[in-house]
Write a protein that holds these residues in place. Sequence first.
Motif, short mmCIF file in Angstrom:
data_model
loop_
_atom_site.label_atom_id
_atom_site.label_comp_id
_atom_site.label_asym_id
_atom_site.label_seq_id
_atom_site.Cartn_x
_atom_site.Cartn_y
_atom_site.Cartn_z
N CYS A 125 0.84 -1.37 0.23
CA CYS A 125 0.06 -0.08 0.04
C CYS A 125 0.87 1.52 -0.02
N GLY A 126 0.86 2.31 -0.74
CA GLY A 126 1.35 3.45 -1.00
C GLY A 126 1.88 3.80 -2.02
N LEU A 127 1.98 3.27 -2.92
CA LEU A 127 2.35 3.04 -4.27
C LEU A 127 1.50 4.42 -4.65
N ASP A 128 0.58 4.48 -4.69
CA ASP A 128 0.18 6.26 -4.29
C ASP A 128 0.69 7.02 -4.14
N GLY A 129 0.86 7.75 -3.18
CA GLY A 129 1.60 8.90 -2.06
C GLY A 129 3.27 8.76 -3.39
N VAL A 130 3.55 7.22 -3.49
CA VAL A 130 5.31 7.52 -3.22
C VAL A 130 5.36 8.17 -4.73
N LYS A 131 4.50 7.52 -5.87
CA LYS A 131 4.52 8.63 -7.41
C LYS A 131 4.07 9.75 -7.29
N SER A 132 2.80 10.50 -6.22
CA SER A 132 3.08 11.71 -6.15
C SER A 132 4.19 12.36 -5.76
N ILE A 223 6.54 0.71 3.92
CA ILE A 223 7.16 1.20 3.25
C ILE A 223 7.30 2.56 3.71
N GLU A 224 8.76 3.26 3.78
CA GLU A 224 8.61 5.11 4.49
C GLU A 224 9.60 4.88 3.53
N VAL A 225 9.12 6.90 3.52
CA VAL A 225 9.61 7.64 2.01
C VAL A 225 10.19 8.49 3.14
N LYS A 226 10.97 9.34 2.72
CA LYS A 226 11.57 10.62 3.64
C LYS A 226 11.69 12.06 1.80
N THR A 234 3.40 3.08 5.18
CA THR A 234 2.54 2.27 4.93
C THR A 234 3.38 1.43 5.92
N HIS A 235 2.18 0.23 6.13
CA HIS A 235 2.65 -1.21 7.04
C HIS A 235 1.35 -1.62 6.35
N VAL A 236 1.38 -2.63 6.57
CA VAL A 236 0.07 -3.43 5.56
C VAL A 236 0.11 -5.18 5.81
N LYS A 267 -11.38 6.54 -13.49
CA LYS A 267 -10.20 6.33 -12.77
C LYS A 267 -9.97 6.73 -11.78
N ILE A 268 -9.33 5.94 -10.90
CA ILE A 268 -9.59 6.74 -9.69
C ILE A 268 -7.98 6.73 -8.67
N GLY A 269 -7.73 7.71 -8.29
CA GLY A 269 -5.90 7.40 -7.86
C GLY A 269 -5.22 8.30 -8.48
N THR A 270 -3.93 7.91 -7.79
CA THR A 270 -3.07 9.01 -7.92
C THR A 270 -2.18 8.19 -10.00
#
Length: 270
Positions: A125-132, A223-226, A234-236, A267-270
């Motif tokens: 989970c979280g690839l949408d945020g990483v992509k942005s 996943i941890e991104v800075k 994110t944690h799944v 189409k929904i999401g990043t």
Amino acid sequence: MFRIGIVGTGAIGKEIARAIDSGIVPAKLEAIWDRDEEEAKSFAATLKSKPKVLPLKELVEESNFVVEAASQAAVKEVGIAALGAGRSVMIMSVGALADKELLERLRSLAKNCHCSIYVPSGAVCGLDGVKSASIARIDTVTITTRKPREGLRGAPFIVKNNIDIDKITEPTTIYTGPASVAIKEFPANVNVAASLSLVGIGFDRTIVNVVVDPTIKRNIHEIEVKGEFGELKTHVENVPSGFNPKTSYLAALSAIATLKQVCEPLKIGT
Ligand SMILES: NC(=O)C1=CN([C@@H]2O[C@H](COP(=O)(O)OP(=O)(O)OC[C@H]3O[C@@H](n4cnc5c(N)ncnc54)[C@H](OP(=O)(O)O)[C@@H]3O)[C@@H](O)[C@H]2O)C=CC1
Ligand SMILES: O=C([O-])CC(=O)C(=O)O
């Protein structure tokens, strides 16, 4: 109408096939293929759409969208056959795309045929945020994958280093290093790290920790991104597939959700 062909009818391929067969994905299941042809035939017989069981070349001819759910080794063959014939493709064995030459070849085939290569979020989970976030500067990306023994058993890294997985009795980090290496050492366990690398800062700068954790029953990915955007975590906790303990159920659900998105106008999401 999309006419879908699926290569690889294991844990993920079967879930996808059932989702198309039952109408969750508004498409036709045209054909399936697995190197265990007899098993693929008996599976096809359980589906109401009775897809054909066809080797790759014929499967590509009969379909207009091809799903790879087989293995990293299959990605080159499936990708080139599908895109070369003008079919879009969805790739589950994402680790294969760490091979820059292959990635560029598939990209260029897709561009020339006006087709697309779809990579679902899979088990993370979280690839949408990483992509942005990747539109601006990203400084660090780390993924920690924890799996029970059965989720990691047989990985090349474990075999090569003679790690006796049955002797591990508490959570133990057995690998820390770049995704470019992790994906070769754990080809059936950390494709998620490849998807993360592709949307983030690449295979060499994405750091992967692999933890054997005999105290858990689920496949956990954190996943941890800075970066310039701030920080993301994110944690799944994934229920493993009943068919293949290395694979999480969410990976199949993600593939099905991606296919739904491909087939529908919204189409929904990043
Ligand atoms: N992106 C993500 O988040 C995730 C990706 N994955 C990856 O997705 C892929 C599918 O996963 P899963 O369904 O669990 O795997 P399974 O092993 O359960 O099923 C794969 C099937 O494809 C067959 N196969 C392998 N190579 C070929 C080939 N060249 N042509 C035809 N059939 C082939 C396998 O046969 P055989 O058993 O003989 O090898 C097997 O029957 C794997 O590469 C896996 O690592 C998994 C989880 C998450
Ligand atoms: O399904 C999972 O938890 C992750 C996995 O196996 C992979 O990314 O290859």
